[in-house]
Design a protein around this motif. Structure first.
Motif, PDB file in Angstrom:
ATOM      1  N   THR A 137       0.836  -1.205   0.000  1.00  0.00           N
ATOM      2  CA  THR A 137       0.000   0.000   0.000  1.00  0.00           C
ATOM      3  C   THR A 137       0.871   1.256   0.000  1.00  0.00           C
ATOM      4  O   THR A 137       0.606   2.212  -0.729  1.00  0.00           O
ATOM      5  CB  THR A 137      -0.933  -0.007   1.222  1.00  0.00           C
ATOM      6  OG1 THR A 137      -1.689  -1.217   1.201  1.00  0.00           O
ATOM      7  CG2 THR A 137      -1.886   1.177   1.205  1.00  0.00           C
ATOM      8  N   LEU A 138       1.909   1.252   0.817  1.00  0.00           N
ATOM      9  CA  LEU A 138       2.705   2.471   0.957  1.00  0.00           C
ATOM     10  C   LEU A 138       3.638   2.713  -0.228  1.00  0.00           C
ATOM     11  O   LEU A 138       3.868   3.858  -0.605  1.00  0.00           O
ATOM     12  CB  LEU A 138       3.478   2.453   2.280  1.00  0.00           C
ATOM     13  CG  LEU A 138       2.574   2.425   3.524  1.00  0.00           C
ATOM     14  CD1 LEU A 138       3.397   2.375   4.801  1.00  0.00           C
ATOM     15  CD2 LEU A 138       1.645   3.647   3.546  1.00  0.00           C
ATOM     16  N   THR A 139       4.165   1.649  -0.827  1.00  0.00           N
ATOM     17  CA  THR A 139       5.012   1.888  -2.000  1.00  0.00           C
ATOM     18  C   THR A 139       4.141   2.287  -3.192  1.00  0.00           C
ATOM     19  O   THR A 139       4.521   3.149  -3.980  1.00  0.00           O
ATOM     20  CB  THR A 139       5.872   0.669  -2.384  1.00  0.00           C
ATOM     21  OG1 THR A 139       5.033  -0.470  -2.532  1.00  0.00           O
ATOM     22  CG2 THR A 139       6.919   0.384  -1.331  1.00  0.00           C
ATOM     23  N   SER A 140       2.953   1.688  -3.310  1.00  0.00           N
ATOM     24  CA  SER A 140       2.031   2.098  -4.370  1.00  0.00           C
ATOM     25  C   SER A 140       1.682   3.562  -4.176  1.00  0.00           C
ATOM     26  O   SER A 140       1.654   4.344  -5.130  1.00  0.00           O
ATOM     27  CB  SER A 140       0.770   1.238  -4.309  1.00  0.00           C
ATOM     28  OG  SER A 140      -0.318   1.924  -4.867  1.00  0.00           O
ATOM     29  N   ARG A 141       1.446   3.950  -2.931  1.00  0.00           N
ATOM     30  CA  ARG A 141       1.129   5.346  -2.616  1.00  0.00           C
ATOM     31  C   ARG A 141       2.295   6.257  -3.012  1.00  0.00           C
ATOM     32  O   ARG A 141       2.093   7.314  -3.605  1.00  0.00           O
ATOM     33  CB  ARG A 141       0.852   5.448  -1.115  1.00  0.00           C
ATOM     34  CG  ARG A 141       0.457   6.835  -0.646  1.00  0.00           C
ATOM     35  CD  ARG A 141       0.017   6.787   0.805  1.00  0.00           C
ATOM     36  NE  ARG A 141      -0.381   8.116   1.274  1.00  0.00           N
ATOM     37  CZ  ARG A 141       0.444   8.999   1.783  1.00  0.00           C
ATOM     38  NH1 ARG A 141       1.731   8.709   1.895  1.00  0.00           N
ATOM     39  NH2 ARG A 141       0.013  10.184   2.167  1.00  0.00           N
ATOM     40  N   LEU A 142       3.523   5.835  -2.697  1.00  0.00           N
ATOM     41  CA  LEU A 142       4.690   6.636  -3.085  1.00  0.00           C
ATOM     42  C   LEU A 142       4.706   6.847  -4.597  1.00  0.00           C
ATOM     43  O   LEU A 142       4.891   7.960  -5.079  1.00  0.00           O
ATOM     44  CB  LEU A 142       5.986   5.947  -2.638  1.00  0.00           C
ATOM     45  CG  LEU A 142       7.290   6.608  -3.094  1.00  0.00           C
ATOM     46  CD1 LEU A 142       7.469   7.985  -2.464  1.00  0.00           C
ATOM     47  CD2 LEU A 142       8.515   5.735  -2.784  1.00  0.00           C
ATOM     48  N   GLY A 143       4.488   5.769  -5.352  1.00  0.00           N
ATOM     49  CA  GLY A 143       4.493   5.861  -6.811  1.00  0.00           C
ATOM     50  C   GLY A 143       3.440   6.823  -7.316  1.00  0.00           C
ATOM     51  O   GLY A 143       3.723   7.706  -8.147  1.00  0.00           O
ATOM     52  N   ILE A 144       2.217   6.661  -6.811  1.00  0.00           N
ATOM     53  CA  ILE A 144       1.119   7.537  -7.238  1.00  0.00           C
ATOM     54  C   ILE A 144       1.456   8.995  -6.932  1.00  0.00           C
ATOM     55  O   ILE A 144       1.279   9.893  -7.767  1.00  0.00           O
ATOM     56  CB  ILE A 144      -0.201   7.134  -6.535  1.00  0.00           C
ATOM     57  CG1 ILE A 144      -0.693   5.787  -7.078  1.00  0.00           C
ATOM     58  CG2 ILE A 144      -1.260   8.218  -6.709  1.00  0.00           C
ATOM     59  CD1 ILE A 144      -1.891   5.213  -6.338  1.00  0.00           C
ATOM     60  N   ARG A 145       1.980   9.232  -5.749  1.00  0.00           N
ATOM     61  CA  ARG A 145       2.283  10.608  -5.348  1.00  0.00           C
ATOM     62  C   ARG A 145       3.444  11.191  -6.168  1.00  0.00           C
ATOM     63  O   ARG A 145       3.438  12.371  -6.504  1.00  0.00           O
ATOM     64  CB  ARG A 145       2.572  10.670  -3.847  1.00  0.00           C
ATOM     65  CG  ARG A 145       1.321  10.391  -3.015  1.00  0.00           C
ATOM     66  CD  ARG A 145       1.586  10.410  -1.534  1.00  0.00           C
ATOM     67  NE  ARG A 145       1.512  11.737  -0.959  1.00  0.00           N
ATOM     68  CZ  ARG A 145       0.382  12.366  -0.647  1.00  0.00           C
ATOM     69  NH1 ARG A 145      -0.787  11.801  -0.909  1.00  0.00           N
ATOM     70  NH2 ARG A 145       0.407  13.563  -0.112  1.00  0.00           N
ATOM     71  N   LEU A 146       4.428  10.360  -6.481  1.00  0.00           N
ATOM     72  CA  LEU A 146       5.531  10.848  -7.329  1.00  0.00           C
ATOM     73  C   LEU A 146       4.990  11.276  -8.683  1.00  0.00           C
ATOM     74  O   LEU A 146       5.315  12.355  -9.191  1.00  0.00           O
ATOM     75  CB  LEU A 146       6.602   9.763  -7.508  1.00  0.00           C
ATOM     76  CG  LEU A 146       7.501   9.450  -6.305  1.00  0.00           C
ATOM     77  CD1 LEU A 146       8.480   8.325  -6.641  1.00  0.00           C
ATOM     78  CD2 LEU A 146       8.291  10.689  -5.863  1.00  0.00           C
ATOM     79  N   LEU A 147       4.128  10.428  -9.267  1.00  0.00           N
ATOM     80  CA  LEU A 147       3.577  10.747 -10.587  1.00  0.00           C
ATOM     81  C   LEU A 147       2.716  12.009 -10.534  1.00  0.00           C
ATOM     82  O   LEU A 147       2.816  12.883 -11.407  1.00  0.00           O
ATOM     83  CB  LEU A 147       2.742   9.571 -11.111  1.00  0.00           C
ATOM     84  CG  LEU A 147       3.513   8.294 -11.454  1.00  0.00           C
ATOM     85  CD1 LEU A 147       2.550   7.166 -11.809  1.00  0.00           C
ATOM     86  CD2 LEU A 147       4.481   8.542 -12.609  1.00  0.00           C
ATOM     87  N   ALA A 148       1.876  12.090  -9.513  1.00  0.00           N
ATOM     88  CA  ALA A 148       0.984  13.252  -9.400  1.00  0.00           C
ATOM     89  C   ALA A 148       1.806  14.520  -9.180  1.00  0.00           C
ATOM     90  O   ALA A 148       1.571  15.559  -9.804  1.00  0.00           O
ATOM     91  CB  ALA A 148      -0.009  13.036  -8.262  1.00  0.00           C
TER      92      ALA A 148
END
Lengths: 425, 425
Positions: free
Chosen positions: B199-210
């Motif tokens: 969950t947290l690494t997926s969140r990191l990825g999403i936030r980096l892209l955004a």
């Protein structure tokens, strides 16, 4: 000294098999010869028919707590020596049988290599000699112990070249092992690795026990019934071992050996718990430190040989706590790339310079392939060291910062039973 | 700004379920009530009937090479921004759906925890809002991109408290998780660990892209059709990132925060490749460095708070090579025992002081149990950092010398595609 004669005779008798087997392939006629084949088959088949070894290999080994050595020998007497001999008399054949079983489980083609065959036969010979000592009865009297101790001494000598022989053996049958696994390097290495890890740690254990006995014998003295304490030592146990002292001695020795090649080899600087002392068995850890320092010195010297500046020191940190102790050896020898790090734990028999040695910067630098060059110094010293560290209940780890340097962490458990984690020999 | 209203309405509507579900248990009558049970069953069952999420979760995520960000944005224009929005518009729902599936696979009792339920609903809400944006058609015009960008901003804000909520949630349902595994701590931790890592690494990825999208938007400027370069930055990529600079800034910040508790906190000394610069995405690595420095400062200050001497510095070594770079943070904060080291990688929700924070030496020292005390500072910062490092194609490792200090090694791959190992966001 009829005993020594017996050992020599036994040795000669068992050797016949090996020399016949290996000389047959060197025969000038060469080629296929039915008589020769028959002979070979028969002599080889002898290895199949040894029920004593088979039965002994079924027994469990009785590993001693390192702490036990410390206590039983507090004020050792002849009684302790008799007990020690009896333990070895029943324990060593079991351990040797386990290892012989290990050789027998290797691929046939591998054991037929003359070097490896030679080692297996040394094991068989030692098994025979020890298990038939005193006609198989336990020693009881002092003169029997004397004879047994002398036998141990001969056997220790006899086995002195085992590592070299195995190195040469596996080196020359490298292609056969690869063939067995259809060229899969990983699997080939796995086979060699697991065999050598077991064989060499078992060997370390046997040698520690034998040396403990011999040193106890020395310390008690030939005609004395009482213990003469010497340098805070009880057998192989130093009751007040000071890591800093051994580290300094080993570093000095290796530094001196480099002075032929290099004007001012790096200094070794100690920090942390440099005053710490505690009971320990230094033999194994000394071997490991030597291997690690060899690598550290070589790395620093190679990396800085073209620089006019003084070489950066090798920093050693000693951290001792109740449970264990760590020795960190940090060099500034430019470190290793990750693909090299993954390989340093393998027993390397493929390079001509298989065994690590002190000198030879020129040779190293002249090697063409950079990966090969980086690996050249890493022979079998490091994998043996790791196996030893694990056998001693600890571990050996490496963190390398490519471009800067390498940190090696050797962590070992205390042998003091009050600290709970004593390993078993 | 009708868009923001829609988000707010959606948010309110979806929240109804959560508040109903959680308030029902707080009802003064309590006990069993057939009507209430029926209502609960119905609202809960709604989670079962969402085919959009189900279908989106079947799609594969399209992870971008970090290097791609570097190149597509070399001289970014409005076209790049439209492409970026389109990518996010199709990619984010897939990633969110995968995570929603993750929540749905958790044990039922866990998700019914109000904090965890709240986070899952945020994910569902974001999924709905993004996938229904522009009636599900790809954005094409500049004003659509403006609206989408604004939506992203709101969602980033909305998700700001996710880590805190999950921390609280798992903390308060710790006993339930243990119960599920009949008290097996290891298995309970495994469940939490694997869920949070994902969950947290997926969140990191999403936030980096955004964030990349938002920063690109900023850099291009509201009414400008051309890129205005700013500080060698392209979106989240710094084209000449200098690790030493970020390390110094982070260390200074944490040192200052300690000045309330301690006269002279340890200094941070840098060595190695302190001048190195290369393209990188500093967001993730900054988070990790912050967590590691928090621990290092706390360790040194706790270990030396009773000493009149100056505190030993925290030594930072930077090693940069073509393939990767390593930052070693070495403190002399007395290190950790091996039983503590084994636990620091776990997400710790069991202690009251679950999350790591800057201050509070007094509190720490007053804790009774020594193991608890040693662990007190290690909340979820370190396991998150490890998960981040691995997501970024590297690793985070710790070697501790109990009694002396701790060395932390953060190794990360370069994003430069010429160096071959760029990770994917």
């Amino acid at each position: 000294m009829s005993l020594i004669k017996t050992v020599a005779q036994q040795a000669r008798r068992t050797n016949v098999v090996a020399s016949k087997a290996s000389s047959s392939s060197a025969h000038p006629l060469g080629g296929y010869n039915e008589n020769k084949a028959q002979l070979r088959r028969e002599t080889t088949a002898q290895y199949y028919r040894d029920h004593d070894i088979h039965n002994a290999a079924k027994k469990d080994s009785v590993r001693l707590k390192a702490a036990a050595l410390l206590f039983t020998g507090r004020i050792p007497s002849d009684i302790d020596l008799i007990r020690s001999a009896q333990y070895l008399q029943s324990e060593l054949p079991v351990r040797l049988a386990h290892r012989i079983k290990g050789f027998r489980s290797l691929p046939f083609i591998v054991v037929t290599n003359p070097h490896i065959l030679k080692v297996m036969e040394q094991y068989i010979r030692s098994f025979k000699v020890i298990s038939s000592f005193n006609d198989g009865r336990m020693v009881k009297k002092q003169d029997q112990v004397e004879d047994f101790t002398h036998l141990l001494e001969i056997l220790l000598d006899d086995h002195g070249s085992v590592i070299d022989d195995l190195t040469q053996g596996f080196s020359s049958c490298h292609d056969h092992v690869l063939d067995i696994f259809d060229g899969d390097e990983g699997k080939a290495h796995e086979l060699v690795q697991s065999f050598l890890d077991k064989t060499l740690t078992s060997r370390l254990g046997i040698r520690l026990l034998a040396q403990h006995h011999l040193l106890l014998k020395d310390q008690i003295g030939k005609n004395s019934r009482y213990f003469i304490p010497r340098h805070d030592r009880i057998g192989i146990v130093e009751s007040r071992w000071k890591p800093a002292k051994d580290i300094e001695a080993i570093a000095r020795k290796i530094r001196e050996s480099w002075m032929f090649h290099c004007d001012n080899p790096p200094r070794v600087k100690l920090n942390g718990h440099t005053e710490a002392e505690f009971p320990y068995i230094p033999i194994g850890v000394d071997y490991i430190l030597q291997e690690v320092f060899k690598n550290a010195f070589r790395a620093v010297i190679e990396a800085h040989s073209n620089s006019a500046r003084q070489m950066p020191p090798i920093d050693v940190t000693i951290a001792v706590n109740r449970e264990d102790f760590t020795i960190r050896i940090a060099d500034r020898g430019k470190g290793m790339k990750s693909d090299v790090i993954n390989k340093i734990w393998r027993y390397h028999f493929t390079t001509a310079r298989g065994r690590s040695n002190y000198g030879g910067v020129g040779d190293l630098l002249s090697m063409a392939n950079s990966n090969e060059k980086e690996l050249a110094g890493y022979g079998i010293g490091l994998p043996i060291s790791k196996a030893y560290a694990e056998y001693l209940g600890g571990n050996l780890e490496i963190k390398s910062m490519s471009g800067i340097g390498t940190d090696v962490y050797l962590t070992l458990k205390h042998i003091d039973p009050h600290k709970g984690h004593s390993f078993r020999i």
